[in-house]
Each structure stands twice: as C-alpha cells, then as structure tokens.
Design a protein around this motif. Structure first.
Motif, PDB file in Angstrom:
ATOM      1  N   PRO A  34      51.813  27.379   9.507  1.00 56.56           N
ATOM      2  CA  PRO A  34      50.387  27.331   9.152  1.00 56.56           C
ATOM      3  C   PRO A  34      49.898  25.886   9.103  1.00 56.56           C
ATOM      4  CG  PRO A  34      51.732  27.905   7.253  1.00 56.56           C
ATOM      5  CD  PRO A  34      52.669  27.807   8.418  1.00 56.56           C
ATOM      6  N   VAL A  35      48.897  25.578   9.916  1.00 53.86           N
ATOM      7  CA  VAL A  35      48.371  24.212   9.957  1.00 53.86           C
ATOM      8  C   VAL A  35      47.155  24.103   9.050  1.00 53.86           C
ATOM      9  CG1 VAL A  35      47.473  22.386  11.426  1.00 53.86           C
ATOM     10  CG2 VAL A  35      49.257  23.922  12.271  1.00 53.86           C
ATOM     11  N   THR A  36      46.198  25.024   9.211  1.00 51.73           N
ATOM     12  CA  THR A  36      45.103  25.128   8.254  1.00 51.73           C
ATOM     13  C   THR A  36      45.118  26.556   7.733  1.00 51.73           C
ATOM     14  OG1 THR A  36      43.537  25.850   9.927  1.00 51.73           O
ATOM     15  CG2 THR A  36      43.723  23.467   9.567  1.00 51.73           C
ATOM     16  N   ALA A  37      44.191  26.874   6.863  1.00 53.48           N
ATOM     17  CA  ALA A  37      44.165  28.209   6.277  1.00 53.48           C
ATOM     18  C   ALA A  37      44.038  29.275   7.364  1.00 53.48           C
ATOM     19  CB  ALA A  37      43.001  28.308   5.289  1.00 53.48           C
ATOM     20  N   SER A  77      47.572  28.847  12.581  1.00 62.74           N
ATOM     21  CA  SER A  77      48.973  28.452  12.567  1.00 62.74           C
ATOM     22  C   SER A  77      49.434  28.224  13.995  1.00 62.74           C
ATOM     23  CB  SER A  77      49.815  29.528  11.884  1.00 62.74           C
ATOM     24  OG  SER A  77      49.585  30.755  12.528  1.00 62.74           O
ATOM     25  N   TYR A  78      50.516  27.441  14.154  1.00 63.02           N
ATOM     26  CA  TYR A  78      50.930  27.007  15.481  1.00 63.02           C
ATOM     27  C   TYR A  78      52.412  27.273  15.660  1.00 63.02           C
ATOM     28  CZ  TYR A  78      50.656  24.124  19.686  1.00 63.02           C
ATOM     29  OH  TYR A  78      50.667  23.673  20.971  1.00 63.02           O
ATOM     30  N   ASP A  96      35.043  26.596  17.579  1.00 68.45           N
ATOM     31  CA  ASP A  96      35.634  26.498  16.249  1.00 68.45           C
ATOM     32  C   ASP A  96      36.717  25.427  16.206  1.00 68.45           C
ATOM     33  OD1 ASP A  96      38.298  28.836  16.228  1.00 68.45           O
ATOM     34  OD2 ASP A  96      37.191  28.081  17.964  1.00 68.45           O
ATOM     35  N   VAL A  97      36.904  24.881  15.037  1.00 68.62           N
ATOM     36  CA  VAL A  97      37.781  23.718  14.887  1.00 68.62           C
ATOM     37  C   VAL A  97      39.238  24.088  15.134  1.00 68.62           C
ATOM     38  CG1 VAL A  97      38.527  21.910  13.315  1.00 68.62           C
ATOM     39  CG2 VAL A  97      36.162  22.708  13.257  1.00 68.62           C
ATOM     40  N   SER A  98      39.681  25.242  14.615  1.00 70.94           N
ATOM     41  CA  SER A  98      41.107  25.550  14.768  1.00 70.94           C
ATOM     42  C   SER A  98      41.439  25.853  16.219  1.00 70.94           C
ATOM     43  CB  SER A  98      41.488  26.718  13.849  1.00 70.94           C
ATOM     44  OG  SER A  98      40.606  27.795  14.041  1.00 70.94           O
ATOM     45  N   GLY A  99      40.484  26.460  16.944  1.00 73.08           N
ATOM     46  CA  GLY A  99      40.700  26.690  18.374  1.00 73.08           C
ATOM     47  C   GLY A  99      40.857  25.374  19.101  1.00 73.08           C
ATOM     48  N   LEU A 100      39.990  24.429  18.776  1.00 73.49           N
ATOM     49  CA  LEU A 100      40.060  23.109  19.410  1.00 73.49           C
ATOM     50  C   LEU A 100      41.378  22.432  19.077  1.00 73.49           C
ATOM     51  CD1 LEU A 100      38.615  20.879  21.010  1.00 73.49           C
ATOM     52  CD2 LEU A 100      37.765  19.991  18.850  1.00 73.49           C
ATOM     53  N   LEU A 103      55.926  22.989  18.436  1.00 71.77           N
ATOM     54  CA  LEU A 103      55.988  21.754  17.643  1.00 71.77           C
ATOM     55  C   LEU A 103      57.326  21.058  17.873  1.00 71.77           C
ATOM     56  CD1 LEU A 103      54.319  22.839  14.280  1.00 71.77           C
ATOM     57  CD2 LEU A 103      53.417  21.267  16.007  1.00 71.77           C
ATOM     58  N   ALA A 104      58.400  21.853  17.986  1.00 71.87           N
ATOM     59  CA  ALA A 104      59.719  21.256  18.216  1.00 71.87           C
ATOM     60  C   ALA A 104      59.763  20.559  19.570  1.00 71.87           C
ATOM     61  CB  ALA A 104      60.792  22.341  18.140  1.00 71.87           C
TER      62      ALA A 104
END
Lengths: 289, 327
Positions: free
Chosen positions: A133-136, A139-140, A2-6, A145-146
């Motif tokens: 939330p990055v896509t629907a 989320s990350y 799946d794309v979000s996993g990748l 990210l920081a």
C-alpha cells in the motif's frame, strides 16, 4: 486524472526505464569501446527471459534465475566475444549488421528447438507476490518495486565500477580514445572481453527480471532492441550516464504516452527522438556536443 | 561501385531473356517464384543506391517498400497501373523525405540506429492503427493494366506470365536508370561521399543535400518495388515494413557484392533460391539462413560479384577526380 493512477504510471515508467537502462548501457558500451553494432543484443534479453522461464519451471524459484542469468551471461558474452565479435571490430558496419542479424536468426532457432514457440508466463516469486500500500487508495506490486530496487542497485554498482576502479578507468579510456589504451600498456583484449561479457550479462539479467512482468514469447527482444537504440540516440553514444537518463526519459515518455494519449500509442518516443535529432543530433547527454 | 562491362551486360541480358522465356520451360510455381525474386531484386537495387553507391547503411529501407505496397491498398481499386505506380513512388518518397532529413543529421552507427527506429515507427503505424487494415494484413485488388483507354484483360491462367514480364520490365528499367545515374555528376558525387565525405565537403559539395536526394530517390524506388510486390501477391501486411526485411535487403547486397550495381540482382536471386532450398531441405529455415550469412561474412566479404571484381575493376572511373572537375 487521479493522483494514484498517475503515481502508478510514473512508477511503471521508471521501472520500464530502468530495465531499458540495463539493456542500452551494454549496447552503448560495446559500441563506444569496440565500435561494434550488436543487433543481437535484444536476443540476449530474450535468452535471459527464457532462461528465467526454464529455471523457474524446473526449480520453482525465480530468485535462482537472476544469478544464473548474470553468470551465464558473463560466460556466454566472453565466448561470443572470443569466437566471433573479436574478428569484426575493424570491419564495416554492414558486415557487423549481417553478423549480428545471423545471430538473431540462430538464437531464435535455438530457442524454438529447445523450448518451442509458445507464449509462457512466469510467476513472480511467492515471497513478493503481494501489493504494497503506497497511499490509502493505491497499492503497488511488490515484485515491480523489487525490480526497481535491483535495477537501481545494478546502476549504482556500474557507476562505482566505471568511476572508481582501475578496470573502469581503462574502459572509460578505451571508450574515449581507443588508441590510448595500447599506449598505456593496458591489455585491450581483456578490456574488450570484459565489456562484452558485462553487456551480455546485463541484457540477460534484464530479460530474467522482465519475465514475470510480461509473457515470454518469440522475438520478444525485438521491441526492446529498437527502443534501446532510441535510448542510445537520445542519450548519446558511448556514455553510460547518457544511457541512464535517456532510458528513464524514454521509459516515462512511453508509459505516460500510452496511458494518456491512446491514439498515439507507441509513437511518442519516436517523436521525442526526432526532436532530439533536430535539437542536439549528438544526443542530450553527449560530452562536448 | 561499378557498372558491369559490356560482356557483363550481355550476360545480364541473356539471363533476362532466360527469365522472360520461363513460362515456356518452367513450371507455374517457378514462374511465380521468379516474380518474387524480381521484386526482391528491385528492393535490393534501390537499397544499393544508398549502401553501395554512397556507403549509407540504412536499416529502415523496408518501410518505404511497405508504404509503396500499402499505397495500392489505400488507393481506390480498379485504377490504372500508370497511375498507381507513380503514386506509390511519390508516397514512399514523401515518407523518405522527413525520415532522411532527420536521419542524415547523423552519420555511421547513429544513421543506422535512427533509420531503424524511424522504420519501426512506420511499421507500428501500419501494425497498430486501423490505417492499413490491421496487423494480419489485407488482400488488395491488383491495379488494372490499362493505358490511354486501352484495357488489357488478363485471363487468370496467364496472369503469372504477365506479372513475370511486367516485373522483369520494371527491374530492367530501374537498372538502366540507375546505371545511367551512376555516370552523371550526381553519381560521381555519391561515390566521392563514400570514399571521403570530408573531402567532398571541402570541395564545396553540400554533401547532406546530395545524400538526402539519394535517400529520397532510393525511397521512391523502394516504393516502386513495394507496388510491384502488392501487384504480384495481391496481399499486403505490416511485415513488409519491418526491419528484418531491411536486413534481408542488406544481405542480398552483400551476397551479390557491394562493389557492383548488378550485385543486388544476383544477391536477390541467390537469396530467394537459398530460402527455397532451405524450405525444401528442412523445417528450420532460419537455421540455414543464419549459417549461410555467417559463412558469407566470415569467408566471402565481397559477395558473388566480388569473385569477378578483378576483371571488372578496369572499367571504374576515378570518382573523386571526375567530381573534382566540377567548378
């Protein structure tokens, strides 16, 4: 797949790679400029992580640990250079290996005496303890990210410092042709001390940043040290740009390899290193290789 | 690197005799400790072929030691040592060949990092996969002392003695073999490479092949040492392959002296003795070890054998001149 996993794995890989960059850039500069192999570089990472743990426990604020790691690293690095490493620039590799191996033993012993041998976890700062939330569907972690952002900022500062300042050009000169530095009338001792101090500070900063991402434990620098060596071999020695691209490549290959080829966990980076040695023994980004 | 003088060999032989007679004058614990030191000496001696002879500092050498030890675990139990010992050496050599071929594309600092990385790769192979029985290690059954249909049953009580003599014999054979090897053209070529690799290449030597041969042979000998470790301890774990052990091997070489073939034997004895003394004195063994290493690299860079190097120096033939005699 799946794309979000990748996407999550790619972000993890980039963030791991950028941490690796902080460690391996110091390693490669110290070798490139002074010709010293510092096996204790991984222990500096460990010290940074334990410093973050101790400061967070005392004050409850991780964001205090980051400047403390940088300032402490600069001081500690300058001290190490002045007292010990300066005597070893012209010695054989074997002596350097044993000097830095002795430092590993001493640092680990000091850590054990001061903070014990237990595993510890360090909480991420409360402000960053949420998910973006990055896509629907995906989320990350905001802290991750920081970390990405801080590492990128440090990388940009390093490039500017090396490419745009007088001291940076002296460091580049020292890495390419050490004898030129003396001919130009520059103070080689000052350059050595600055390079070593900055390398130490970067490794300790990496440790402090990594502390909330994994647990803090004895010998935690060992794995990072070995992988940083792989980065330097793949990227080419003495080159900060090589360390940057090499670290990103290794970070991605390792993370994606562990996620999608479970049988070969951890071996992927070594296969990559073998391939680079066969194809370009001087490293992928070595100048004029 | 020099081979000891006649007087030096006499001293070594006397020391070997004293060790062989240990069961008569020392406690069982110290007999076992001596076996540990003999195995460490084998490992350091195999590494000396790279470091002292050819000037190649490898940080992955312990991987071949560990593979030799794990060969005892991987082979079926109850086989004769006449089969398991060569099998360990062959398996270690088979691992050393590709690692050496790849690492020798680099020199100096790069060689050190590459051997370290490949050594850790092999460490993870045994640490993280079910191949070696997991990260906590496994007990192994000792190979049988059996030759040509004649089995030698060892009662439990005299096992430390038998192992001590066996280890002493293997170490002596390894030393004699390497001493002879250093006198051959191959040995001279290795020394020439340490002194000046470019000149050796200009003389027409395929230096990479000479170095690869040394790397594989050193790997095989490390495998022999690993086999004797598994036989002595009846236990193997992934730490045997770890790079800390490689660094300890380098330390033994530096302790004993880089310049002499027998240096690693002295160094291994000093290292094991030091570890024992440190354990007796304090809980913080690494502190003592670290401080001693610091003192050695700062004060005694030529090692214990270096203290006598002035006397022995006369015996060293001029390596490059001898090698240059090759047409």
């Amino acid at each position: 797949m799946d794309v979000s996993g990748l996407l999550a794995q790619v972000l993890n890989g980039l963030q791991y790679g950028l941490l690796l960059f902080l460690i391996s850039s110091g390693l490669t500069l110290v070798f490139g400029v002074m010709g010293v192999i510092n096996l204790a570089h991984g222990s500096l990472f460990m010290i940074g992580a334990y410093a973050a743990f101790a400061i967070t426990r005392l004050t409850g604020a991780l964001w205090l640990a980051l400047p403390a790691a940088v300032a402490g690293g600069l001081l500690f690095g300058a001290l190490l250079e002045r007292v010990l490493f300066r005597r070893f620039y012209r010695r054989e590799h074997l002596d350097q290996v044993l000097l830095t191996f002795a430092l590993i033993l001493l640092f680990e012993e000091a850590r054990s005496a001061l903070l014990g041998n237990d595993f510890h976890s360090v909480p991420a700062p409360a402000v960053l303890d949420f998910s973006v939330p990055v896509t629907a569907a995906f989320s990350y972690s905001a802290y991750r990210l920081a970390v990405l952002a801080v590492c990128l900022l440090v990388a940009v500062l390093m490039f500017l410092g090396i490419e745009r300042t007088r001291l940076g050009s002296a460091v580049r000169a020292a890495a390419e042709k050490p004898e030129m530095v003396e001919l130009l009338g520059l103070d080689a001792r000052r350059i050595h001390m600055v390079v070593f101090a900055v390398g130490t500070a970067l490794a300790m900063l990496a440790g402090a940043l990594a502390a909330p991402l994994q647990s803090v434990y004895p010998n935690m620098g060992d794995g990072f040290l070995i992988v940083s060596f792989v980065v330097v071999v793949v990227g080419g020695v003495g080159s900060v740009a090589g360390a940057f691209w090499g670290a990103l490549l290794i970070g991605l290959v390792d993370t994606l390899g562990k996620a999608y080829v479970p049988g070969a966990a951890g071996l992927a980076v070594y296969v990559l290193m073998a391939a680079v040695l066969l194809w370009r023994p001087g490293g992928l980004f070595a100048r004029g290789a | 690197m020099i081979v000891a003088s006649r007087a030096g060999h006499a001293a070594l032989a006397l020391a070997a005799l004293a060790v062989a007679l240990m069961p008569l004058w020392a406690s069982g614990y110290h007999v076992q400790l001596a076996s540990t030191a003999l195995v460490a000496a084998m490992f350091a001696l195999s590494l000396q072929l790279l470091v002292g002879a050819a000037g190649m500092v490898s940080l992955g050498h312990a991987a071949f030691f560990g593979i030799g030890a794990y060969a005892v675990h991987l082979l079926p139990a109850g086989l004769s040592i006449l089969f398991t010992l060569p099998a360990s050496a062959l398996l270690a050599a088979a691992a050393a060949l590709p690692v050496g071929a790849l690492s020798l594309r680099t020199r100096g600092f790069f060689f050190l990092m590459t051997t370290l990385a490949f050594g850790q790769m092999l460490f993870f192979l045994f640490h993280d996969t079910p191949l070696g029985g997991g990260k906590d290690g496994v007990f192994v059954s000792r190979p049988a002392l059996e030759a040509f249909g004649f089995a030698f049953e060892v009662p439990r009580r005299s096992r430390p003695t038998v192992l001590l003599l066996l280890n002493l014999g293997v170490l002596a054979a390894m030393y004699a073999g390497l001493a002879a090897l250093m006198g051959t053209l191959f040995g001279h070529a290795l020394r020439g490479i340490r002194e000046n690799e470019d000149r050796m290449r200009a003389l027409g030597y395929d230096t990479r092949r000479v170095k690869l041969a040394a790397f594989v042979l050193a790997g095989a000998l490390a495998g022999v040492a690993g086999h004797m470790s598994a036989m002595t301890e009846a236990f193997v774990n992934p730490e045997l392959l770890g790079w800390h052990r490689s660094a300890e091997g380098l330390l033994m070489i530096l302790l004993g002296g880089l310049g002499a073939l027998h240096g690693p034997i002295l160094g291994a004895a000093a290292f094991v003795g030091l570890g024992e003394a440190a354990t007796l004195l304090t809980e913080r063994r690494r502190l003592v070890e670290g401080l001693v290493i610091l003192a050695v690299v700062l004060v005694l860079p030529r090692g214990l054998a270096g203290l006598r190097l002035g006397l022995l120096r006369r015996r060293e033939p001029a390596p490059v001149a001898a090698a240059a005699a090759e047409p």
